[in-house]
Write a protein that holds these residues in place. Structure first.
Motif, mmCIF file in Angstrom:
data_model
loop_
_atom_site.group_PDB
_atom_site.id
_atom_site.type_symbol
_atom_site.label_atom_id
_atom_site.label_comp_id
_atom_site.label_asym_id
_atom_site.label_seq_id
_atom_site.Cartn_x
_atom_site.Cartn_y
_atom_site.Cartn_z
ATOM 1 N N GLU A 99 0.825 -1.203 0.000
ATOM 2 C CA GLU A 99 0.000 0.000 0.000
ATOM 3 C C GLU A 99 0.867 1.264 0.000
ATOM 4 N N LYS A 100 1.977 1.212 0.752
ATOM 5 C CA LYS A 100 2.892 2.367 0.747
ATOM 6 C C LYS A 100 3.426 2.616 -0.659
ATOM 7 N N GLU A 101 3.767 1.526 -1.367
ATOM 8 C CA GLU A 101 4.302 1.678 -2.725
ATOM 9 C C GLU A 101 3.235 2.228 -3.663
ATOM 10 N N VAL A 102 1.981 1.756 -3.517
ATOM 11 C CA VAL A 102 0.888 2.244 -4.358
ATOM 12 C C VAL A 102 0.702 3.749 -4.152
ATOM 13 N N VAL A 103 0.635 4.176 -2.893
ATOM 14 C CA VAL A 103 0.441 5.593 -2.589
ATOM 15 C C VAL A 103 1.594 6.420 -3.127
ATOM 16 N N ALA A 104 2.820 5.881 -2.955
ATOM 17 C CA ALA A 104 3.987 6.615 -3.417
ATOM 18 C C ALA A 104 3.977 6.771 -4.937
ATOM 19 N N LEU A 105 3.576 5.721 -5.648
ATOM 20 C CA LEU A 105 3.551 5.788 -7.113
ATOM 21 C C LEU A 105 2.518 6.802 -7.604
ATOM 22 N N VAL A 106 1.310 6.748 -7.038
ATOM 23 C CA VAL A 106 0.247 7.653 -7.482
ATOM 24 C C VAL A 106 0.585 9.104 -7.131
ATOM 25 N N ASP A 107 1.044 9.317 -5.897
ATOM 26 C CA ASP A 107 1.391 10.684 -5.497
ATOM 27 C C ASP A 107 2.573 11.206 -6.308
ATOM 28 N N GLY A 108 3.489 10.286 -6.640
ATOM 29 C CA GLY A 108 4.611 10.703 -7.484
ATOM 30 C C GLY A 108 4.144 11.101 -8.867
ATOM 31 N N ALA A 109 3.184 10.329 -9.409
ATOM 32 C CA ALA A 109 2.654 10.651 -10.728
ATOM 33 C C ALA A 109 1.926 11.991 -10.710
ATOM 34 N N ILE A 110 1.251 12.274 -9.600
ATOM 35 C CA ILE A 110 0.563 13.564 -9.471
ATOM 36 C C ILE A 110 1.576 14.714 -9.411
ATOM 37 N N ALA B 235 2.049 -2.852 -8.796
ATOM 38 C CA ALA B 235 3.002 -1.757 -8.933
ATOM 39 C C ALA B 235 3.803 -1.828 -10.226
ATOM 40 N N THR B 236 4.201 -3.030 -10.629
ATOM 41 C CA THR B 236 5.052 -3.166 -11.813
ATOM 42 C C THR B 236 4.346 -2.672 -13.067
ATOM 43 N N LYS B 237 3.116 -3.140 -13.278
ATOM 44 C CA LYS B 237 2.385 -2.726 -14.479
ATOM 45 C C LYS B 237 1.999 -1.246 -14.414
ATOM 46 N N TYR B 238 1.746 -0.762 -13.216
ATOM 47 C CA TYR B 238 1.407 0.661 -13.101
ATOM 48 C C TYR B 238 2.619 1.529 -13.457
ATOM 49 N N LYS B 239 3.810 1.091 -13.058
ATOM 50 C CA LYS B 239 5.029 1.817 -13.429
ATOM 51 C C LYS B 239 5.189 1.834 -14.944
ATOM 52 N N GLU B 240 4.910 0.676 -15.590
ATOM 53 C CA GLU B 240 5.015 0.623 -17.048
ATOM 54 C C GLU B 240 4.049 1.623 -17.688
ATOM 55 N N ARG B 241 2.866 1.694 -17.124
ATOM 56 C CA ARG B 241 1.870 2.641 -17.650
ATOM 57 C C ARG B 241 2.365 4.079 -17.510
ATOM 58 N N LEU B 242 2.901 4.421 -16.329
ATOM 59 C CA LEU B 242 3.389 5.782 -16.113
ATOM 60 C C LEU B 242 4.539 6.138 -17.041
ATOM 61 N N SER B 243 5.371 5.136 -17.343
ATOM 62 C CA SER B 243 6.528 5.406 -18.199
ATOM 63 C C SER B 243 6.114 5.808 -19.618
ATOM 64 N N LYS B 244 4.906 5.444 -20.005
ATOM 65 C CA LYS B 244 4.432 5.769 -21.355
ATOM 66 C C LYS B 244 3.643 7.084 -21.397
ATOM 67 N N LEU B 245 3.410 7.678 -20.244
ATOM 68 C CA LEU B 245 2.649 8.924 -20.188
ATOM 69 C C LEU B 245 3.583 10.125 -20.091
ATOM 70 N N SER B 246 3.155 11.195 -20.696
ATOM 71 C CA SER B 246 3.878 12.465 -20.538
ATOM 72 C C SER B 246 3.056 13.356 -19.622
ATOM 73 N N ALA B 247 3.675 14.377 -19.062
ATOM 74 C CA ALA B 247 2.993 15.266 -18.126
ATOM 75 C C ALA B 247 1.900 16.052 -18.840
ATOM 76 N N VAL B 248 0.744 16.088 -18.209
ATOM 77 C CA VAL B 248 -0.358 16.877 -18.757
ATOM 78 C C VAL B 248 -0.579 18.139 -17.932
ATOM 79 N N LEU B 249 0.106 18.212 -16.800
ATOM 80 C CA LEU B 249 0.039 19.393 -15.945
ATOM 81 C C LEU B 249 1.445 19.813 -15.562
ATOM 82 N N THR B 250 1.588 21.084 -15.309
ATOM 83 C CA THR B 250 2.857 21.548 -14.763
ATOM 84 C C THR B 250 2.913 21.119 -13.309
#
Length: 299
Positions: free
Chosen positions: A207-218, A240-255
């Protein structure tokens, strides 16, 4: 053994119609026939108990259809007979089941309760009832014997089981293979508790890793704060692994630092989305109208 059809004192029928078969069986056995007290050879010996002979029948002969035996007594046997401690003999006969014909004699006992009115027949027994027969069959089945097992065979099986039981009771278990049941049960409980605690720790770390990944993406502007809870659920579901892969393919949509509801761009037209917001809606699979309603409500 008298000749012909015989009826015992307790009403059992026997037939001595082939005495030569009895004689042939004795000769084929090639040993003297034991005489004991009260059928000890058949009963006590089957239980592993001492059953000494007090005499030996060394020869059989047939006269007018009757079977006679010549006996060599031991000192004890001769004293028992001459002192009138025992006055009758009782042969153990084996019958052909259908006709009750005597086929052979396996041993002879001294007894004071003979079955017939002459001294050289089976010891008298209590009449066998249907309940007795049923019980013997049930005991034989429990001992994994056939229902036709004789009383001697049943007693022998019981004696064998008792011997094996005593051997097992004195055998010490190998400590490298066996443990006390109480220790085993306590270990099972401990292992169960440790597994539960380990699962809790793993779940907390996950759960800590999930929160860290989402908050990091934000914080990187790849996910808008308004959909944080949805992203948390998504991350938990895919891992977490697949979510990281998903984030790696996204670019920032907000500053970084921007909340996605109102941009600081003075050229932005109220009620319309810019290209970055449209791209974000496309990635998230939500309509532009719903997004406008969301940021309008939150503004």
């Amino acid at each position: 053994m008298p000749a012909g059809d015989i009826t015992t004192r307790d009403g059992r029928p026997l037939r001595n119609v082939d005495p030569d078969a009895i004689l042939a069986s004795f000769l084929a056995d090639q040993r003297d026939m034991p005489i004991d007290y009260e059928h000890a050879t058949e009963v006590r010996a089957a239980q592993g108990l001492p059953a000494p002979a007090v005499g030996w029948i060394e020869e059989l002969k047939v006269e007018a259809g009757e079977v006679f035996g010549r006996v060599a007594w031991t000192d004890e046997g001769r004293a028992a007979v001459e002192g009138r401690s025992y006055r009758y003999i009782s042969p153990v006969v084996h019958l052909e089941p259908a006709t009750k014909t005597v086929l052979r004699i396996s041993s002879v006992a001294l007894t004071n309760d003979p079955a017939l009115y002459i001294k050289s027949l089976n010891r008298r027994e209590a009449p066998e009832t249907s309940e007795d027969t049923a019980m013997l069959k049930a005991i034989a089945k429990a001992l994994k014997l056939t229902e036709a097992a004789t009383e001697a065979e049943i007693l022998s099986a019981i004696a064998t089981q008792e011997t094996e039981k005593q051997a097992l009771s004195t055998r010490k278990p190998d400590p490298s293979v066996y443990v006390l049941r109480t220790e085993h049960d306590a270990l099972v409980v401990t292992c169960s508790q440790l597994r539960a605690e380990n699962k809790e720790l793993k779940d907390a770390e996950a759960e800590k890793e999930v929160v860290a990944l989402v908050d990091g993406a934000i914080s990187e502007g790849k996910v808008i704060p308004a959909i944080r809870e949805s992203e948390l659920e998504l991350c938990r579901a895919v891992g977490a692994t697949k979510y990281k892969e998903r984030l790696s393919k996204l670019s920032a949509v907000l500053t970084p630092g921007e909340d996605g509801r109102v941009r600081a761009d003075p050229t932005k037209v109220v009620g319309k989305l810019d290209d970055a917001q449209k791209e974000m809606c496309r990635r998230l699979g939500i309509s532009e109208e719903d997004y406008l309603k969301e940021i309008g409500t939150s503004a």
